[in-house]
Write a protein that holds these residues in place. Structure first.
Motif, mmCIF file in Angstrom:
data_model
loop_
_atom_site.group_PDB
_atom_site.id
_atom_site.type_symbol
_atom_site.label_atom_id
_atom_site.label_comp_id
_atom_site.label_asym_id
_atom_site.label_seq_id
_atom_site.Cartn_x
_atom_site.Cartn_y
_atom_site.Cartn_z
ATOM 1 N N TYR A 261 0.528 -1.700 -0.097
ATOM 2 C CA TYR A 261 0.023 0.186 0.139
ATOM 3 C C TYR A 261 0.960 1.507 0.170
ATOM 4 O O TYR A 261 1.900 1.376 0.593
ATOM 5 C CB TYR A 261 -0.828 0.001 1.411
ATOM 6 N N LYS A 262 0.950 2.637 -0.637
ATOM 7 C CA LYS A 262 1.511 3.266 -0.949
ATOM 8 C C LYS A 262 1.147 4.319 0.484
ATOM 9 O O LYS A 262 0.294 4.138 0.643
ATOM 10 C CB LYS A 262 0.922 4.161 -2.400
ATOM 11 N N ARG B 168 6.930 5.100 0.408
ATOM 12 C CA ARG B 168 7.317 4.069 0.455
ATOM 13 C C ARG B 168 5.702 3.643 0.639
ATOM 14 O O ARG B 168 4.443 3.595 0.032
ATOM 15 C CB ARG B 168 8.116 3.660 1.461
ATOM 16 N N PHE B 169 5.809 2.043 -0.061
ATOM 17 C CA PHE B 169 4.517 1.036 0.223
ATOM 18 C C PHE B 169 5.287 0.144 1.099
ATOM 19 O O PHE B 169 6.107 -0.010 1.800
ATOM 20 C CB PHE B 169 5.058 0.187 -1.272
ATOM 21 N N ALA C 216 18.332 6.902 10.299
ATOM 22 C CA ALA C 216 18.035 7.350 9.360
ATOM 23 C C ALA C 216 17.933 6.236 8.658
ATOM 24 O O ALA C 216 19.195 5.303 8.553
ATOM 25 C CB ALA C 216 18.533 8.380 8.865
ATOM 26 N N GLY C 217 16.849 5.780 7.953
ATOM 27 C CA GLY C 217 17.360 4.941 6.739
ATOM 28 C C GLY C 217 17.946 4.877 5.823
ATOM 29 O O GLY C 217 17.352 6.674 4.994
ATOM 30 N N CYS C 218 18.760 4.536 4.237
ATOM 31 C CA CYS C 218 18.656 4.975 3.322
ATOM 32 C C CYS C 218 18.468 4.801 2.486
ATOM 33 O O CYS C 218 19.025 3.248 1.986
ATOM 34 C CB CYS C 218 20.734 5.533 3.245
ATOM 35 N N PRO C 219 17.823 4.901 1.440
ATOM 36 C CA PRO C 219 17.465 4.161 0.422
ATOM 37 C C PRO C 219 18.997 3.887 -1.268
ATOM 38 O O PRO C 219 19.573 4.202 -0.603
ATOM 39 C CB PRO C 219 16.255 5.311 -0.694
ATOM 40 N N LEU D 171 16.101 -2.300 -7.665
ATOM 41 C CA LEU D 171 15.059 -1.606 -7.482
ATOM 42 C C LEU D 171 14.233 -1.422 -6.803
ATOM 43 O O LEU D 171 13.315 -1.365 -6.204
ATOM 44 C CB LEU D 171 14.134 -2.217 -8.865
ATOM 45 N N PHE D 172 14.171 -3.263 -5.554
ATOM 46 C CA PHE D 172 13.365 -2.564 -4.397
ATOM 47 C C PHE D 172 14.485 -3.276 -2.957
ATOM 48 O O PHE D 172 15.684 -3.856 -3.639
ATOM 49 C CB PHE D 172 12.377 -3.947 -4.318
ATOM 50 N N ARG D 173 14.144 -2.695 -2.142
ATOM 51 C CA ARG D 173 14.652 -3.345 -0.708
ATOM 52 C C ARG D 173 13.511 -3.454 0.060
ATOM 53 O O ARG D 173 12.445 -2.157 0.756
ATOM 54 C CB ARG D 173 15.553 -1.984 -0.589
ATOM 55 N N TYR D 174 13.896 -4.551 1.044
ATOM 56 C CA TYR D 174 12.415 -5.378 1.509
ATOM 57 C C TYR D 174 13.321 -5.008 2.821
ATOM 58 O O TYR D 174 13.916 -5.423 3.076
ATOM 59 C CB TYR D 174 12.216 -6.348 1.237
ATOM 60 N N VAL D 175 12.105 -4.269 4.349
ATOM 61 C CA VAL D 175 12.817 -4.459 5.476
ATOM 62 C C VAL D 175 11.633 -4.468 6.235
ATOM 63 O O VAL D 175 10.423 -4.248 5.953
ATOM 64 C CB VAL D 175 13.363 -3.367 5.880
#
Length: 190
Positions: A43-44, A57-58, A161-164, A169-173
């Protein structure tokens, strides 16, 4: 003579732990497969650290203020058991899309400002991606790179802090906020 019960003293326990190979593969793989599946509902959400912060983010909420919020909550119970959650405050999956901006960083924040005599408020970040995204702690600026089945467990009042990522293409956490009288007990303090 009866022994007096003692409280757990977490004040001498390190504040941050890094645990590679957090779960045995027979437990980790089915969870990872579900998280990264095209069938998983995402979900956006407008806001990464706070609502309307200009980032997107989703997310997939597993557990929140109203209790269980996901049909697949039970699939994550082995993770909560490993953490010795007593009780669970929030569990949320984050999906970040690749950015082109090298060195980008989300706003530093604390998951909770709560502190108790026993220092039992914890956050766990469990990674489901190998990429150059990371988590950075404000105290020393040291990045902890995203690596599959790597858990970062720390006291919830620590600013981070998170760093993209720029290379995937995707980062799942998975982000878990919980209470536990027990410190991680394994892994490497950092």
């Amino acid at each position: 003579m009866k022994k007096k019960a003692t409280k757990t003293d977490n004040s001498r326990v390190p504040d941050r732990w890094l645990i590679d190979n957090f779960l045995p593969l027979d437990i980790y793989k089915p969870v990872e497969n579900w998280v990264t599946s095209e069938e998983t509902p995402w979900y956006k959400h407008d806001g990464v650290v706070s609502d309307g912060d200009g980032r997107t983010r989703f997310i997939h909420m597993l557990f929140g203020q109203n209790g269980i919020m996901s049909n697949n909550y039970a699939g994550f119970e082995p993770i909560f058991n490993e953490l010795k959650v007593q009780p669970l405050l929030r569990a949320k999956l984050n999906l970040d899309l690749r950015t082109e901006k090298i060195g980008d960083k989300y706003q530093p924040h604390c998951d909770h400002h709560y502190r108790t005599e026993e220092n039992c408020f914890w956050t766990c970040i469990l990674n489901f991606s190998d990429c150059n995204g990371s988590t950075i702690f404000s105290a020393d600026g040291a990045p902890v790179k995203s690596k599959r089945n790597r858990a970062i467990i720390f006291r919830s009042h620590l600013e981070h802090a998170g760093c993209p990522q720029t290379d995937s293409l995707f980062r799942y956490v998975l982000n878990v906020n919980y209470l536990s009288a027990d410190a991680p007990g394994r892994g490497n303090p950092f």
